[in-house]
Design an enzyme around this catalytic site. Structure first.
Site, PDB file in Angstrom:
ATOM      1  N   TYR A  46       0.837  -1.209   0.000  1.00  0.00           N
ATOM      2  CA  TYR A  46       0.000   0.000   0.000  1.00  0.00           C
ATOM      3  C   TYR A  46       0.867   1.252   0.000  1.00  0.00           C
ATOM      4  CZ  TYR A  46      -4.195  -2.808   0.948  1.00  0.00           C
ATOM      5  OH  TYR A  46      -5.230  -3.704   0.863  1.00  0.00           O
ATOM      6  N   HIS A 117      -2.031 -12.106   0.279  1.00  0.00           N
ATOM      7  CA  HIS A 117      -2.758 -11.073  -0.451  1.00  0.00           C
ATOM      8  C   HIS A 117      -3.498 -11.581  -1.685  1.00  0.00           C
ATOM      9  CE1 HIS A 117      -2.569  -6.443  -1.183  1.00  0.00           C
ATOM     10  NE2 HIS A 117      -3.778  -6.916  -1.385  1.00  0.00           N
ATOM     11  N   ARG A 118      -2.865 -12.423  -2.474  1.00  0.00           N
ATOM     12  CA  ARG A 118      -3.473 -12.970  -3.681  1.00  0.00           C
ATOM     13  C   ARG A 118      -3.035 -14.425  -3.853  1.00  0.00           C
ATOM     14  NH1 ARG A 118      -7.559 -10.388  -6.745  1.00  0.00           N
ATOM     15  NH2 ARG A 118      -7.347  -8.138  -6.454  1.00  0.00           N
ATOM     16  N   SER A 147      -6.627 -13.541   1.369  1.00  0.00           N
ATOM     17  CA  SER A 147      -7.364 -12.480   0.687  1.00  0.00           C
ATOM     18  C   SER A 147      -7.585 -12.914  -0.750  1.00  0.00           C
ATOM     19  CB  SER A 147      -6.560 -11.176   0.746  1.00  0.00           C
ATOM     20  OG  SER A 147      -7.253 -10.115   0.124  1.00  0.00           O
ATOM     21  N   ASN A 148      -8.806 -12.736  -1.236  1.00  0.00           N
ATOM     22  CA  ASN A 148      -9.132 -13.051  -2.632  1.00  0.00           C
ATOM     23  C   ASN A 148      -8.933 -14.524  -2.971  1.00  0.00           C
ATOM     24  OD1 ASN A 148      -9.534 -10.167  -3.383  1.00  0.00           O
ATOM     25  ND2 ASN A 148      -7.349 -10.051  -2.925  1.00  0.00           N
ATOM     26  N   GLY A 269     -12.440   2.029   3.285  1.00  0.00           N
ATOM     27  CA  GLY A 269     -11.213   2.401   2.595  1.00  0.00           C
ATOM     28  C   GLY A 269     -10.984   3.880   2.401  1.00  0.00           C
ATOM     29  N   THR A 270     -11.967   4.719   2.735  1.00  0.00           N
ATOM     30  CA  THR A 270     -11.775   6.147   2.524  1.00  0.00           C
ATOM     31  C   THR A 270     -10.784   6.733   3.525  1.00  0.00           C
ATOM     32  OG1 THR A 270     -12.880   8.307   2.480  1.00  0.00           O
ATOM     33  CG2 THR A 270     -13.775   6.671   3.990  1.00  0.00           C
ATOM     34  N   ARG A 275     -16.048  11.155   5.930  1.00  0.00           N
ATOM     35  CA  ARG A 275     -16.695   9.950   5.408  1.00  0.00           C
ATOM     36  C   ARG A 275     -16.512   8.764   6.348  1.00  0.00           C
ATOM     37  NH1 ARG A 275     -15.842   7.586   0.163  1.00  0.00           N
ATOM     38  NH2 ARG A 275     -17.939   6.785   0.534  1.00  0.00           N
TER      39      ARG A 275
END
Length: 307
Positions: A46, A117-118, A147-148, A269-270, A275
């Site tokens: 990230y 992650h993947r 994840s995923n 995620g913001t 928000r």
């Protein structure tokens, strides 16, 4: 709810972290804590590691914060290395290396959960289990998640682990509904166009795997961001319900996810503190949402009646 830190740290390049980036992260993190969030989601990629770095600086500014929050991070994606734009690497050496780098950036000795992650097609489940065993024995990682990943991928990995996988993070929202539609359109012509792997939600429910929904706010299309004409009906209904219930569009959208019996945990995620605060009422809205309201939102979002 979980706060997703992907938007912290500035640009996705090699620009050094600035004081303004840390200040921005501090405001977002404190807004999340203010609404009751205790879990914070990271990944080593990230903003090219800067999200973890600025979060570590926020923890240093507030020494008592670490004891009030839980941290998870991900590894498994390599960006801009070896002449490739991206590739996956869940080898033992890579997992150990990337976790140590994440801990150093975060300035902590341990993360509560490590997520893969993947799915890496070259993954060796036994090698992953070895890496996790070493990290757990060293006190660097509490639990392992993914994840995923599909149910089949999780099942294969689980056969080599002594401890249960605790989480699977998937893209899920009122806008991205393959996770929901795939389970309903079994033996229906519309189901052929869906890519979500069959049985994944059910596997997680049956094995007490936490389902974490990334992209849960649908990039804000129901709360003011640009949207396509096909999203107008759902936008109108979300905002009408929010006005009627004295809450926010964000709370309705997240509440719709949380109303599902799989106990979905939205990842917010913001990076906008306002928000983030707009999500505060989501759990209450989930508890109050009727079956008819839930189906009305789903029908509006899909643009046609359920089969």
């Amino acid at each position: 709810m979980i706060y997703g830190c992907m938007g912290l740290g500035g640009a996705w390049d090699d620009t050094p972290v600035a004081a303004a980036d840390i200040d921005h992260a501090e405001r977002a993190v404190h807004a999340a804590v203010e609404i009751g969030v205790t879990w914070f989601d990271h990944a080593d990629i990230y903003t090219r590691g800067k999200a973890e770095l600025v979060f570590g600086e926020v923890l240093r500014r507030d020494p008592g914060l670490r004891d009030r929050v839980k941290i998870q991070t991900k590894c498994g994606i390599r960006l801009g290395e070896s002449g490739l734009q991206a590739y996956y690497d869940l080898s033992k050496a890579a997992i150990l290396e990337r976790v140590d780098a994440s801990l150093a950036r975060l300035g902590v000795e341990r993360v509560e959960i490590l997520l893969l992650h993947r799915p890496d097609p070259l993954l060796d489940p036994a090698e992953v289990a070895e890496a996790y065993g070493e990290l757990r024995a060293a006190g660097k990682v509490g639990s392992l998640g993914v994840s995923n990943m599909s149910a089949a991928q999780m099942s294969l990995l689980q056969r080599h682990l002594d401890e249960p996988l605790v989480a699977n993070q998937l893209e899920m929202s009122l806008h991205r509904r393959d996770w929901l539609e795939a389970g309903v359109l079994v033996n229906h012509p519309e189901g052929s166009g869906l890519s979500f792997p069959e049985g994944t939600i059910e596997y997680c429910r049956a094995n007490d795997v936490r389902i974490q929904a990334w992209g849960s706010l649908a990039q804000g299309i129901y709360s003011g961001a640009p949207r396509s004409e096909s999203d107008n009906a759902a936008y109108d209904l979300v905002n009408a319900m929010a006005a009627d219930k004295g809450t926010t569009a964000e709370a309705i959208v997240l509440g719709w996810l949380m109303r599902h019996p799989a106990r979905i945990e939205p990842v917010i995620g913001t990076a906008n503190p306002d928000r983030i605060r707009a999500c505060a009422d989501a759990e209450a809205q989930a508890a109050a949402m009727t079956n008819v309201e839930w189906y009305a939102l789903w029908t509006a979002a899909r643009g046609r009646p359920v089969p």
